[in-house]
Scaffold this motif. Sequence first.
Motif, mmCIF file in Angstrom:
data_model
loop_
_atom_site.group_PDB
_atom_site.id
_atom_site.type_symbol
_atom_site.label_atom_id
_atom_site.label_comp_id
_atom_site.label_asym_id
_atom_site.label_seq_id
_atom_site.Cartn_x
_atom_site.Cartn_y
_atom_site.Cartn_z
ATOM 1 N N THR A 22 41.835 -20.628 -39.806
ATOM 2 C CA THR A 22 41.779 -20.246 -38.740
ATOM 3 C C THR A 22 43.164 -20.712 -37.883
ATOM 4 N N GLU A 23 43.061 -20.720 -36.124
ATOM 5 C CA GLU A 23 43.504 -21.314 -34.681
ATOM 6 C C GLU A 23 43.107 -23.042 -35.132
ATOM 7 N N ARG A 41 54.850 -25.100 -35.183
ATOM 8 C CA ARG A 41 55.190 -23.537 -34.550
ATOM 9 C C ARG A 41 56.560 -22.916 -35.450
ATOM 10 N N CYS A 44 55.416 -22.912 -38.710
ATOM 11 C CA CYS A 44 54.429 -22.138 -39.493
ATOM 12 C C CYS A 44 54.417 -20.771 -37.284
ATOM 13 N N PRO A 45 54.865 -20.211 -37.507
ATOM 14 C CA PRO A 45 54.921 -19.334 -36.518
ATOM 15 C C PRO A 45 53.610 -18.841 -36.131
ATOM 16 N N ARG A 46 52.849 -18.314 -37.195
ATOM 17 C CA ARG A 46 51.683 -17.424 -37.435
ATOM 18 C C ARG A 46 50.380 -18.640 -37.559
ATOM 19 N N GLY A 47 50.637 -20.114 -37.133
ATOM 20 C CA GLY A 47 49.769 -21.214 -37.278
ATOM 21 C C GLY A 47 49.261 -21.005 -38.606
ATOM 22 N N VAL A 49 48.166 -19.005 -40.988
ATOM 23 C CA VAL A 49 47.867 -18.167 -42.172
ATOM 24 C C VAL A 49 49.425 -18.462 -42.802
ATOM 25 N N ASP A 50 50.688 -19.362 -41.677
ATOM 26 C CA ASP A 50 51.294 -19.826 -42.950
ATOM 27 C C ASP A 50 50.820 -20.684 -44.024
ATOM 28 N N HIS A 109 45.425 -6.001 -41.401
ATOM 29 C CA HIS A 109 46.826 -7.049 -40.998
ATOM 30 C C HIS A 109 47.821 -8.540 -42.007
ATOM 31 N N TYR A 110 47.015 -8.805 -42.502
ATOM 32 C CA TYR A 110 47.185 -9.604 -43.632
ATOM 33 C C TYR A 110 47.225 -9.584 -45.091
ATOM 34 N N ASP A 113 50.975 -9.255 -46.959
ATOM 35 C CA ASP A 113 50.766 -10.952 -47.354
ATOM 36 C C ASP A 113 50.488 -11.414 -48.642
#
Length: 228
Positions: A22-23, A41, A44-47, A49-50, A109-110, A113
């Motif tokens: 998570t964030e 960032r 890891c643009p998606r924080g 998740v990446d 949405h993931y 991936d």
Amino acid sequence: MSDPKDLLLDAALPHVAFDGWTEATFNAALADSGIDGAVARAICPRGAVDLAVAYHHRGDAQMLAALKAEDLSEMRFRDRIAHAVRLRLEAAEDKEAVRRGTTLFALPHYAPDGAKLIWGTADHIWDALGDTSDDFNWYSKRMTLSGVYSATVLFWLGDTSDGHAATWAFLDRRIDNVMQIEKLKAQVNKSPALSKLMAGPNWVLGQIKPPVRFSKGDFPGSWTAPRD
């Protein structure tokens, strides 16, 4: 110099068991690693998740290193596949991180991936074991192994047996099921009547080729860690 994504991942893992991918985990990793937020960032643009994706890739790399270090020549091929899957699970030392990742990639949405990661693991295994198929079999092998791997991971997550013995027995049963299907396919191909019946579909499938391979550096926008 260490790869900043590796540093972030190492800093994130102690927090994943409590906060998931998570964030909150990503922010904690930022604070613990001391990595500049703009750099974090960028890679890891998606924080988090990446970072979860990076954790899976790390496990794949550890599995491949372990496979490369071993002599599998005396093993039956089905045992090589089972051994590779076992090495992949053993590379995931943090079961809670895997559990949290499974939950994350089950979200709609993931989910793409997650499917891509599982397919990638199956692809790595087949490549490491010397697969040379260049037709529809390239896809069918990876599809089948993806199913075996996914089912085994879910079983492993709930396995409390000594040394995960129940998981390895489950894995062997799944691979035996696959081998029975392959045996049936071979029998169909040996049958003159069935071979004639399947000539058209087999020709069509034979025209399907695997994707062209690219090295990581071929893709634009990828992060390359600075060298010492």
